[in-house]
Design an enzyme around this catalytic site. Structure first.
Site, short mmCIF file in Angstrom:
data_model
loop_
_atom_site.label_atom_id
_atom_site.label_comp_id
_atom_site.label_asym_id
_atom_site.label_seq_id
_atom_site.Cartn_x
_atom_site.Cartn_y
_atom_site.Cartn_z
N ARG A 43 3.98 -1.70 -4.56
CA ARG A 43 5.20 -0.92 -4.35
C ARG A 43 5.42 0.09 -5.47
O ARG A 43 5.72 1.24 -5.25
CB ARG A 43 6.42 -1.85 -4.29
CG ARG A 43 6.53 -2.61 -2.99
CD ARG A 43 7.55 -3.70 -3.10
NE ARG A 43 7.18 -4.62 -4.16
CZ ARG A 43 7.74 -5.81 -4.35
NH1 ARG A 43 8.71 -6.20 -3.58
NH2 ARG A 43 7.34 -6.60 -5.31
N SER A 51 11.34 -9.57 -0.28
CA SER A 51 12.01 -10.69 0.40
C SER A 51 13.18 -11.18 -0.44
O SER A 51 14.24 -11.54 0.08
CB SER A 51 11.03 -11.85 0.62
OG SER A 51 9.96 -11.45 1.42
#
Ligand code: PNS
Length: 159
Positions: free
Chosen positions: A90, A128
Site C-alpha cells: 500500500r 482490515s
C-alpha cells in the site's frame, strides 16, 4: 502453468484485498488465497469464517480458490506447487516488513518468488484493522468491503 498463492490474515477481506486478488488472477493461471489461521493476532473471525467469506466474494473468478493454512507461507506455496507468493504493497510503511518477509522466504525456499502488486490508489489507505475500528464506532464501512462482509461485521459486533 504459473500458480500463485496470496497469503494473509483477511480478517476480514476488504476491497483492497479483492483488488489484489482480481489483478493477480489476470496475471497467473491459478491464484490460491491462503488464510493464515495460527497467527499470534486474535482475529475477529475464525479461520473457517474468513475462508467462507472469501469464497463467496471471489466465486465469480474462475481461477481463484481459497484455502486455510497454518505455519509458513512458503510451505503453503510449496504444498500447492506455487512458484509465486503475491503480496499487496500500500505505502512505503508496508515496504520494510514486506521486504524482510520476502527475503526470509527466499532463503527458506529459493524457488518461490514474492511478487508485489501495488494497491490501487483508491484503496491505499485501507486495512482490515481500520475497517473494523470504523465499524466498532458506528461508522459507515460500505466503501471498504462488499455488502456481505459489512453484514458479517455487523453481526459479529452485534451492531
Ligand atoms: O494479512 P497479513 O496479516 O499482513 O499477512 C501476513 C502473513 C500471513 C502473510 C505473514 O504473517 C505470514 O506469512 N505468516 C506465516 C508465517 C511466515 O511464513 N512468516 C514469514 C517468515 S518471516
Amino acid at each position: 502453468m504459473v500458480i500463485a498463492v496470496y497469503p494473509g490474515s483477511f480478517d476480514p477481506v476488504t476491497y483492497g484485498h479483492l483488488d489484489i486478488i482480481y489483478r493477480a488472477s489476470s496475471s497467473f493461471d491459478q491464484v490460491i488465497v491462503g488464510v493464515l489461521c495460527n497467527s499470534a493476532k486474535s482475529p475477529l473471525f475464525s479461520g473457517e469464517e474468513r475462508v467462507n467469506i472469501l469464497k463467496k466474494v471471489t466465486d465469480d473468478i474462475p481461477n481463484v480458490t481459497v484455502k486455510q493454512f497454518d505455519g509458513l507461507s512458503v510451505n503453503f506455496a510449496i504444498e500447492n506447487q506455487a512458484g509465486v507468493i503475491v503480496r499487496g504493497l500500500r505505502a512505503v510503511t508496508d515496504f520494510e516488513y514486506e521486504l524482510q518477509m520476502a527475503q526470509t522466504n527466499r532463503v527458506l525456499a529459493p524457488n518461490v518468488d514474492t511478487i508485489f502488486l501495488t494497491t490501487s490508489l483508491e484503496y491505499a489507505y485501507l486495512s482490515s484493522t481500520t475497517m473494523k475500528e470504523v465499524a466498532a464506532f458506528g461508522g459507515d464501512i460500505s466503501k471498504f468491503a462488499p455488502p456481505l462482509v459489512v453484514e458479517a461485521i455487523r453481526d459479529k459486533m452485534n451492531l
